[in-house]
Motif scaffolding. Structure first.
Motif, PDB file in Angstrom:
ATOM      1  N   UNK A  21       0.548 -16.779 -12.846  1.00 60.52           N
ATOM      2  CA  UNK A  21       1.483 -15.845 -12.229  1.00 60.52           C
ATOM      3  C   UNK A  21       1.150 -15.752 -10.743  1.00 60.52           C
ATOM      4  N   UNK A  22       2.185 -15.689  -9.898  1.00 64.15           N
ATOM      5  CA  UNK A  22       2.002 -15.545  -8.458  1.00 64.15           C
ATOM      6  C   UNK A  22       2.006 -14.060  -8.098  1.00 64.15           C
ATOM      7  N   UNK A  23       1.092 -13.672  -7.217  1.00 62.69           N
ATOM      8  CA  UNK A  23       0.931 -12.265  -6.842  1.00 62.69           C
ATOM      9  C   UNK A  23       0.874 -12.164  -5.326  1.00 62.69           C
ATOM     10  N   UNK A  24       1.556 -11.163  -4.769  1.00 59.81           N
ATOM     11  CA  UNK A  24       1.515 -10.892  -3.332  1.00 59.81           C
ATOM     12  C   UNK A  24       0.470  -9.819  -3.055  1.00 59.81           C
ATOM     13  N   UNK A  70      -3.482  -5.955 -13.344  1.00 60.04           N
ATOM     14  CA  UNK A  70      -3.649  -6.811 -12.181  1.00 60.04           C
ATOM     15  C   UNK A  70      -3.282  -6.076 -10.899  1.00 60.04           C
ATOM     16  N   UNK A  71      -2.154  -5.396 -10.891  1.00 62.08           N
ATOM     17  CA  UNK A  71      -1.707  -4.721  -9.678  1.00 62.08           C
ATOM     18  C   UNK A  71      -2.567  -3.497  -9.341  1.00 62.08           C
ATOM     19  N   UNK A  72      -3.193  -2.891 -10.346  1.00 63.50           N
ATOM     20  CA  UNK A  72      -4.096  -1.782 -10.072  1.00 63.50           C
ATOM     21  C   UNK A  72      -5.363  -2.226  -9.345  1.00 63.50           C
ATOM     22  N   UNK A  73      -5.647  -3.539  -9.409  1.00 66.69           N
ATOM     23  CA  UNK A  73      -6.901  -4.043  -8.842  1.00 66.69           C
ATOM     24  C   UNK A  73      -6.655  -5.073  -7.742  1.00 66.69           C
TER      25      UNK A  73
END
Length: 262
Positions: A21-24, A70-73
Motif C-alpha cells: 500500500x502507498x502512504x503519504x 498505520x496512519x496512527x503511527x
C-alpha cells in the motif's frame, strides 16, 4: 516498534499473504509499505529495516484496522525511515501485475507484465518482462525471479572469467550463487567458487572485482600483502569497488531479501 495485540482464531490457514500500500507522509514523501498477513502473527505490527516499511496483520485483523493503525503511527514511521540511508528501501516487493522497476546491474530497469501460459522472467527491449500465468503463486514468482537473477549473474561471470584465467594455476571447480548474509564471495578448499547473488544488483565493476578477488585466492589462500598484489595486478581499481560495497553493500543485500523473500 508499534504493535497491537489481537486474540488468535482457533483454526487458521498457514499461508502468508503479501501485498503493498502507498502512504503519504506529513512531509510530502510517498512511500510503499509492504503489507503481510501472517497466520503466526498475534498483533498488528509496524516495523522498519533495510528493506523498508512493513505492516504485519494477523488473519483476523481487517484491512481497515490495519490502515487506521498505520496512519496512527505515521510520525513514528517517518522518524524510523530517516534513520536509514536513502538507498536502503529502493526495492519494493515484487507483486503480481504491479508495474514498476527492478534493480539490476546498478540500475533500475522498467518492469512490465504479460499474460502467458508459463511463468518466465526475461530481458526484452522494454526492460524486464514477467510472463505471468493467471494461477501462478507468489512463491512461484519469487522462484522465477531468483532464476532470472542467477541466469543474469552467470552470464556476467561467463563474460569476465576467460580474461582472468591466464596466469591462474587452475580454473574454479564450479560456481554457486547463494544469498549470503555478510560475505560477497568465498573459495572452498575444493576450489568451488561461491558468489553472493546480490552482486547482480550491484554495478558491474563491483561484481567483477569480487570475482577477481576470489580468483586470486587460487594463488594465495589468505589476505596477505602477496594476495593484494595479485588483486592489484589484475584489477587496479579494487579500492574504489571496496569503498562502493562499504557504502552500498547493506542496501544491496536488503533489496535482494525483499525481492526474494518478501
Amino acid at each position: 516498534m508499534p504493535s497491537l495485540l489481537l486474540r488468535p482464531l482457533a483454526r487458521t490457514p498457514r499461508q502468508v499473504q503479501r501485498d503493498a500500500v502507498d502512504v503519504d507522509l506529513d512531509d510530502g514523501r510517498r512511500i510503499t509499505v509492504q503489507r503481510v498477513r501472517d497466520p503466526r502473527a498475534r498483533r498488528l505490527r509496524l516495523s522498519v529495516d533495510e528493506r523498508g516499511a512493513r505492516l504485519t496483520l494477523p488473519l483476523r485483523a481487517s484491512l481497515a484496522s490495519g490502515e487506521r493503525f498505520l496512519h496512527e503511527h505515521l510520525q513514528w514511521l517517518a522518524a524510523q525511515l530517516d534513520r536509514h540511508p536513502p538507498g536502503d528501501a529502493l526495492a519494493a516487493p515484487l507483486l503480481p501485475g504491479r508495474t514498476g522497476t527492478l534493480p539490476l546491474r546498478g540500475e533500475t530497469v522498467p518492469l512490465h507484465w504479460r499474460q502467458a501460459r508459463y511463468l518466465r522472467i526475461e530481458r526484452d527491449d522494454a526492460g524486464v518482462c514477467v510472463q505471468w500465468p493467471a494461477r501462478a503463486s507468489d512463491a512461484a514468482l519469487r522462484r522465477a525471479l531468483r532464476a532470472f537473477y542467477e541466469a543474469q549473474a552467470r552470464a556476467d561471470v561467463g563474460r569476465w572469467l576467460p580474461a582472468y584465467l591466464p596466469g591462474l594455476p587452475r580454473a574454479p571447480r564450479q560456481l554457486r550463487l547463494k544469498v549470503m548474509s555478510s560475505q560477497w564471495g568465498s573459495l572452498a578448499p575444493d576450489d568451488s567458487l561461491a558468489l553472493d547473488l546480490a552482486l547482480v544488483l550491484a554495478r558491474p565493476s563491483a561484481f567483477e572485482y569480487v570475482l577477481v578477488h576470489e580468483l586470486c585466492h587460487l594463488l594465495q589462500a589468505n589476505h596477505s600483502p602477496a594476495f593484494w598484489r595479485e588483486v592489484e595486478a589484475r584489477f587496479p581499481a579494487w579500492r574504489e569497488e571496496r569503498d562502493y560495497f562499504h557504502r552500498q553493500g547493506r542496501s544491496l543485500k536488503a533489496m535482494l531479501r525483499t525481492l526474494l523473500a518478501g
